[in-house]
Write a protein that holds these residues in place. Structure first.
Motif, PDB file in Angstrom:
ATOM      1  N   VAL A  64      15.609  19.294  -1.268  1.00  0.00           N
ATOM      2  CA  VAL A  64      15.409  19.091   0.175  1.00  0.00           C
ATOM      3  C   VAL A  64      14.015  18.552   0.508  1.00  0.00           C
ATOM      4  N   LEU A  65      13.130  18.486  -0.487  1.00  0.00           N
ATOM      5  CA  LEU A  65      11.767  18.001  -0.209  1.00  0.00           C
ATOM      6  C   LEU A  65      11.718  16.480  -0.155  1.00  0.00           C
ATOM      7  N   SER A  66      10.975  15.955   0.803  1.00  0.00           N
ATOM      8  CA  SER A  66      10.798  14.505   0.897  1.00  0.00           C
ATOM      9  C   SER A  66       9.763  14.044  -0.137  1.00  0.00           C
ATOM     10  N   VAL A  67       9.699  12.725  -0.338  1.00  0.00           N
ATOM     11  CA  VAL A  67       8.686  12.161  -1.239  1.00  0.00           C
ATOM     12  C   VAL A  67       7.301  12.568  -0.746  1.00  0.00           C
ATOM     13  N   GLU A  68       7.087  12.488   0.555  1.00  0.00           N
ATOM     14  CA  GLU A  68       5.783  12.845   1.129  1.00  0.00           C
ATOM     15  C   GLU A  68       5.410  14.301   0.812  1.00  0.00           C
ATOM     16  N   GLN A  69       6.378  15.208   0.903  1.00  0.00           N
ATOM     17  CA  GLN A  69       6.097  16.622   0.601  1.00  0.00           C
ATOM     18  C   GLN A  69       5.758  16.816  -0.883  1.00  0.00           C
ATOM     19  N   TYR A  70       6.459  16.099  -1.761  1.00  0.00           N
ATOM     20  CA  TYR A  70       6.127  16.177  -3.190  1.00  0.00           C
ATOM     21  C   TYR A  70       4.701  15.702  -3.449  1.00  0.00           C
ATOM     22  N   VAL A  71       4.313  14.632  -2.756  1.00  0.00           N
ATOM     23  CA  VAL A  71       2.949  14.110  -2.941  1.00  0.00           C
ATOM     24  C   VAL A  71       1.924  15.106  -2.397  1.00  0.00           C
ATOM     25  N   ASN A 130      -0.933  16.725  -4.691  1.00  0.00           N
ATOM     26  CA  ASN A 130      -2.368  16.550  -4.373  1.00  0.00           C
ATOM     27  C   ASN A 130      -3.085  17.899  -4.250  1.00  0.00           C
ATOM     28  N   ARG A 131      -2.374  18.879  -3.698  1.00  0.00           N
ATOM     29  CA  ARG A 131      -2.924  20.234  -3.603  1.00  0.00           C
ATOM     30  C   ARG A 131      -3.141  20.813  -5.023  1.00  0.00           C
ATOM     31  N   LEU A 132      -2.135  20.663  -5.890  1.00  0.00           N
ATOM     32  CA  LEU A 132      -2.231  21.198  -7.260  1.00  0.00           C
ATOM     33  C   LEU A 132      -3.339  20.462  -8.034  1.00  0.00           C
ATOM     34  N   ASN A 133      -3.451  19.176  -7.797  1.00  0.00           N
ATOM     35  CA  ASN A 133      -4.450  18.368  -8.496  1.00  0.00           C
ATOM     36  C   ASN A 133      -5.868  18.773  -8.108  1.00  0.00           C
ATOM     37  N   SER A 134      -6.021  19.286  -6.896  1.00  0.00           N
ATOM     38  CA  SER A 134      -7.375  19.662  -6.410  1.00  0.00           C
ATOM     39  C   SER A 134      -7.950  20.825  -7.211  1.00  0.00           C
ATOM     40  N   HIS A 135      -7.089  21.609  -7.886  1.00  0.00           N
ATOM     41  CA  HIS A 135      -7.658  22.666  -8.730  1.00  0.00           C
ATOM     42  C   HIS A 135      -7.231  22.555 -10.198  1.00  0.00           C
ATOM     43  N   VAL A 136      -6.920  21.298 -10.628  1.00  0.00           N
ATOM     44  CA  VAL A 136      -6.689  21.048 -12.067  1.00  0.00           C
ATOM     45  C   VAL A 136      -8.054  20.780 -12.687  1.00  0.00           C
ATOM     46  N   PRO A 137      -8.399  21.460 -13.802  1.00  0.00           N
ATOM     47  CA  PRO A 137      -9.709  21.182 -14.430  1.00  0.00           C
ATOM     48  C   PRO A 137      -9.774  19.722 -14.876  1.00  0.00           C
ATOM     49  N   ALA A 146       0.889  -1.179   0.000  1.00  0.00           N
ATOM     50  CA  ALA A 146       0.000   0.000   0.000  1.00  0.00           C
ATOM     51  C   ALA A 146       0.918   1.217   0.000  1.00  0.00           C
ATOM     52  N   LEU A 147       0.684   2.152  -0.911  1.00  0.00           N
ATOM     53  CA  LEU A 147       1.554   3.333  -0.999  1.00  0.00           C
ATOM     54  C   LEU A 147       1.520   4.118   0.304  1.00  0.00           C
ATOM     55  N   PRO A 148       2.689   4.457   0.884  1.00  0.00           N
ATOM     56  CA  PRO A 148       2.686   5.223   2.139  1.00  0.00           C
ATOM     57  C   PRO A 148       2.101   6.620   1.965  1.00  0.00           C
ATOM     58  N   TRP A 149       2.308   7.199   0.759  1.00  0.00           N
ATOM     59  CA  TRP A 149       1.794   8.549   0.475  1.00  0.00           C
ATOM     60  C   TRP A 149       1.111   8.505  -0.882  1.00  0.00           C
ATOM     61  N   PRO A 150      -0.171   8.093  -0.922  1.00  0.00           N
ATOM     62  CA  PRO A 150      -0.835   7.946  -2.230  1.00  0.00           C
ATOM     63  C   PRO A 150      -1.026   9.299  -2.913  1.00  0.00           C
ATOM     64  N   CYS A 151      -0.723   9.314  -4.211  1.00  0.00           N
ATOM     65  CA  CYS A 151      -0.877  10.532  -4.996  1.00  0.00           C
ATOM     66  C   CYS A 151      -2.145  10.428  -5.836  1.00  0.00           C
ATOM     67  N   ASP A 152      -2.902  11.522  -5.895  1.00  0.00           N
ATOM     68  CA  ASP A 152      -4.170  11.537  -6.643  1.00  0.00           C
ATOM     69  C   ASP A 152      -3.957  11.619  -8.155  1.00  0.00           C
ATOM     70  N   ASN A 153      -2.757  12.044  -8.559  1.00  0.00           N
ATOM     71  CA  ASN A 153      -2.494  12.227  -9.997  1.00  0.00           C
ATOM     72  C   ASN A 153      -1.002  11.957 -10.237  1.00  0.00           C
ATOM     73  N   GLU A 154      -0.673  10.705 -10.541  1.00  0.00           N
ATOM     74  CA  GLU A 154       0.744  10.328 -10.658  1.00  0.00           C
ATOM     75  C   GLU A 154       1.463  10.994 -11.839  1.00  0.00           C
ATOM     76  N   PRO A 155       0.808  11.169 -13.009  1.00  0.00           N
ATOM     77  CA  PRO A 155       1.492  11.917 -14.080  1.00  0.00           C
ATOM     78  C   PRO A 155       1.842  13.348 -13.652  1.00  0.00           C
ATOM     79  N   LEU A 156       0.964  13.966 -12.857  1.00  0.00           N
ATOM     80  CA  LEU A 156       1.252  15.321 -12.366  1.00  0.00           C
ATOM     81  C   LEU A 156       2.426  15.285 -11.380  1.00  0.00           C
ATOM     82  N   LEU A 157       2.492  14.259 -10.531  1.00  0.00           N
ATOM     83  CA  LEU A 157       3.628  14.103  -9.609  1.00  0.00           C
ATOM     84  C   LEU A 157       4.931  14.037 -10.409  1.00  0.00           C
ATOM     85  N   ALA A 158       4.929  13.240 -11.473  1.00  0.00           N
ATOM     86  CA  ALA A 158       6.132  13.110 -12.309  1.00  0.00           C
ATOM     87  C   ALA A 158       6.522  14.460 -12.908  1.00  0.00           C
TER      88      ALA A 158
END
Length: 268
Positions: free
Chosen positions: A249-256, A260-267, A197-209
């Motif tokens: 300096v950002l952790s994986v969790e911070q990137y996620v 997720n914040r950016l994805n919440s206002h992607v059309p 189970a992903l420790p920090w699930p991302c709502d939009n993995e292409p956006l994370l990349a």
């Protein structure tokens, strides 16, 4: 130790360096710990140095080999030693899902050609829900990048994207002399274990990349500048990240969290 390649000339375009140090081979197999009944796939078996030990433990396994000459030799080399399923194919394009069984997740192992190791790892991650673990011999600097922690020089896009999906264990350093011909670089063995189970699930993995690639595209830039096309000051503030920091300096969790914040206002 003989340098005879059993009549096969290592091909530069395939990045072939054959492992021949028996002590190293035995240690890798011990760390991998194959068990009969497991669905094991070896990428780039070459002359079969690892295959010989694995097949002896397993009795049956799969190999994916690009080089036609080598793929043709393997059935002869291992005649009567077990069931070896040979797939003469490019691992970068191979559909590993076809080998997975519901009751036995894939265990993947290989001395990977260094010129394709990063794209191949990204390809394999697309099958991570079918994979139990992956054990690879890679260029040491790639293993250092896979295992790197935030704030260290080796930490970058590769580490973030792989650690998002897997636990990374740095296992063993391997000197150039363990190979024939010896590569000009140091090597190391790494284990990648996809998270159940992903420790920090991302709502939009292409956006994370996209976010991670932009953050590391110019390492000296602050996040505010590197991500100005993607994120506002309000976005950084909402997830408690200082936009004056650098991406390294950002952790994986911070990137996620940021994604997720950016994805919440992607059309949608």
């Amino acid at each position: 130790m003989s340098h005879d390649l059993q009549g096969h000339t290592a091909r530069k375009r395939f990045g072939q360096n054959f492992l021949h140090d028996e002590n190293i081979i035995r240690r890798i197999v011990q760390m991998f710990a194959p068990v009969p009944g497991q669905q094991v796939v070896e990428i780039g078996p070459g002359l079969g140095a690892l295959t010989r030990h694995l097949l002896a433990f397993l009795g049956e396994m799969h190999v994916v080999e690009l080089d036609r000459d080598l793929a043709a030799r393997l059935p002869v080399t291992f005649a009567g030693q077990g069931t070896l399923h040979i797939h003469q194919a490019d691992a970068l394009e191979f559909d590993f899902a076809t080998l997975a069984k519901p009751e036995a997740p894939l265990r993947i192992i290989g001395n990977l050609p260094y010129n394709i190791s990063t794209p191949l790892i990204f390809h394999l991650l697309t099958f991570s829900n079918r994979v139990g673990d992956m054990c690879f011999m890679l260029q040491k600097e790639v293993v250092d990048r896979l295992a790197a922690e935030p704030g260290t020089p080796d930490y970058g896009r590769l580490g973030v994207m792989v650690q998002y999906r897997c636990r990374v264990d740095w296992l063993l350093a391997v000197p150039p002399g363990a190979f024939n011909p010896p590569p000009k670089v140091q090597s190391a063995v790494v284990r990648l274990t996809p998270h159940a189970a992903l420790p920090w699930p991302c709502d939009n993995e292409p956006l994370l990349a996209q976010v991670v690639a932009a953050a590391f595209n110019q390492r000296r830039k602050t996040l505010r500048n590197a991500l100005k096309a993607l994120a506002t000051e309000e976005d950084f503030a909402a997830v408690g990240i200082d936009s004056g920091l650098r991406g390294e300096v950002l952790s994986v969790e911070q990137y996620v969290r940021l994604t997720n914040r950016l994805n919440s206002h992607v059309p949608s």
